[in-house]
Design a protein around this motif. Structure first.
Motif, PDB file in Angstrom:
ATOM      1  N   THR A  26       0.839  -1.187   0.000  1.00  0.00           N
ATOM      2  CA  THR A  26       0.000   0.000   0.000  1.00  0.00           C
ATOM      3  C   THR A  26       0.880   1.245   0.000  1.00  0.00           C
ATOM      4  O   THR A  26       1.858   1.309   0.732  1.00  0.00           O
ATOM      5  CB  THR A  26      -0.901   0.030   1.261  1.00  0.00           C
ATOM      6  N   GLU A  28       0.871   4.663   1.375  1.00  0.00           N
ATOM      7  CA  GLU A  28       0.102   5.239   2.471  1.00  0.00           C
ATOM      8  C   GLU A  28      -0.128   6.734   2.312  1.00  0.00           C
ATOM      9  O   GLU A  28       0.679   7.446   1.710  1.00  0.00           O
ATOM     10  CB  GLU A  28       0.813   4.967   3.797  1.00  0.00           C
ATOM     11  N   LYS A  29      -1.231   7.178   2.893  1.00  0.00           N
ATOM     12  CA  LYS A  29      -1.588   8.596   2.916  1.00  0.00           C
ATOM     13  C   LYS A  29      -0.426   9.400   3.499  1.00  0.00           C
ATOM     14  O   LYS A  29       0.185   8.999   4.484  1.00  0.00           O
ATOM     15  CB  LYS A  29      -2.849   8.794   3.768  1.00  0.00           C
ATOM     16  N   THR A  31       2.405  10.113   1.855  1.00  0.00           N
ATOM     17  CA  THR A  31       3.647   9.834   1.139  1.00  0.00           C
ATOM     18  C   THR A  31       3.802  10.827  -0.013  1.00  0.00           C
ATOM     19  O   THR A  31       2.845  11.137  -0.709  1.00  0.00           O
ATOM     20  CB  THR A  31       3.638   8.393   0.581  1.00  0.00           C
ATOM     21  N   THR A  57       0.206  11.710  -1.675  1.00  0.00           N
ATOM     22  CA  THR A  57      -0.829  10.700  -1.481  1.00  0.00           C
ATOM     23  C   THR A  57      -1.875  11.248  -0.513  1.00  0.00           C
ATOM     24  O   THR A  57      -1.584  11.478   0.659  1.00  0.00           O
ATOM     25  CB  THR A  57      -0.215   9.386  -0.954  1.00  0.00           C
ATOM     26  N   LYS A  59      -4.948   9.794   0.001  1.00  0.00           N
ATOM     27  CA  LYS A  59      -5.650   8.655   0.585  1.00  0.00           C
ATOM     28  C   LYS A  59      -4.830   7.439   0.203  1.00  0.00           C
ATOM     29  O   LYS A  59      -4.161   7.452  -0.826  1.00  0.00           O
ATOM     30  CB  LYS A  59      -7.066   8.581  -0.007  1.00  0.00           C
ATOM     31  N   ASP A  60      -4.863   6.392   1.006  1.00  0.00           N
ATOM     32  CA  ASP A  60      -4.081   5.205   0.660  1.00  0.00           C
ATOM     33  C   ASP A  60      -4.276   4.865  -0.812  1.00  0.00           C
ATOM     34  O   ASP A  60      -5.403   4.729  -1.289  1.00  0.00           O
ATOM     35  CB  ASP A  60      -4.488   4.012   1.520  1.00  0.00           C
ATOM     36  N   ASN A  61      -3.172   4.769  -1.546  1.00  0.00           N
ATOM     37  CA  ASN A  61      -3.111   4.384  -2.963  1.00  0.00           C
ATOM     38  C   ASN A  61      -3.624   5.432  -3.951  1.00  0.00           C
ATOM     39  O   ASN A  61      -3.663   5.167  -5.144  1.00  0.00           O
ATOM     40  CB  ASN A  61      -3.838   3.049  -3.214  1.00  0.00           C
ATOM     41  N   SER A  63      -2.959   9.379  -5.269  1.00  0.00           N
ATOM     42  CA  SER A  63      -2.111  10.565  -5.154  1.00  0.00           C
ATOM     43  C   SER A  63      -2.523  11.610  -6.185  1.00  0.00           C
ATOM     44  O   SER A  63      -3.079  11.285  -7.228  1.00  0.00           O
ATOM     45  CB  SER A  63      -0.631  10.198  -5.322  1.00  0.00           C
ATOM     46  N   GLU A  99      -1.658  -2.814  -3.918  1.00  0.00           N
ATOM     47  CA  GLU A  99      -2.506  -3.565  -2.993  1.00  0.00           C
ATOM     48  C   GLU A  99      -3.497  -4.452  -3.740  1.00  0.00           C
ATOM     49  O   GLU A  99      -3.679  -5.621  -3.408  1.00  0.00           O
ATOM     50  CB  GLU A  99      -3.250  -2.594  -2.079  1.00  0.00           C
TER      51      GLU A  99
END
Length: 178
Positions: A26, A28-29, A31, A57, A59-61, A63, A99
């Motif tokens: 994943t 991550e938020k 990054t 990023t 939200k997770d995944n 950007s 993910e």
């Protein structure tokens, strides 16, 4: 355009088929990535665009970010010279597939996205015709697509490659993660 879209999809499917599977990865938020590279195979003009992009990023995944590219080409012979200069300003959004695809290598980040950009072009020659010359390229908005991946050599430094439509067919360069 249809051939490019088909080749882009085919290349992405081959990359997905060759990926190892196991533990999910994943992005991550929070990054951030800073990319710098060169483009090959430009659209509607010549030259090698060089540029940089930034991704954050949100939200997770997922950007968002922007990019800037510069390209110039011209002619110089017998006392006469001319050149075109192109600037690209782009906003982009990207989804990171690690993910979903169960990528086991946390150094490998496959992604795809869309962008909206502004292309500016200018022309100049040795006779001073920079303003009176009609540019066939003009200034315009463009929609872009990209499919790519990055591989991190260490926790902070890596390389990336993208294929797509917008500024260049292929982009290669270095990336920094922070």
């Amino acid at each position: 355009m249809k051939k490019l879209t088909l080749l882009t999809i085919l290349a992405w499917l081959v990359a997905v088929a060759l990926m190892p599977t196991a533990k999910a990865q994943t992005i991550e938020k929070g990054t951030n990535f800073l990319n710098a590279g060169i483009g090959v195979g430009t659209y509607t003009y010549r030259g090698l665009p060089i540029g940089a992009s930034f991704e954050h990023t949100i939200k997770d995944n997922i950007s968002v970010g922007g990019s800037f590219d510069f390209a110039r080409y011209g002619y110089n012979s017998g006392g006469y010279k001319w050149n075109y200069t192109f600037l690209f300003f782009t906003a982009r959004g990207t989804y990171h597939f690690g993910e979903i695809l169960n990528v086991s290598d946390d150094k490998f980040d496959p992604y795809a996205g869309i962008s909206l950009g502004l292309r500016t072009s200018s022309y100049s020659d040795s006779y001073g015709s920079s303003r009176d010359y009609y540019s066939p390229y003009g200034n315009s908005l463009f929609l872009g697509l990209h499919v790519g991946s990055r591989y991190m050599f260490s926790e902070k430094i890596g390389a990336y490659g993208e294929i797509g439509y917008g500024v260049a067919v292929l982009r290669l360069g270095l990336t920094a993660k922070f």
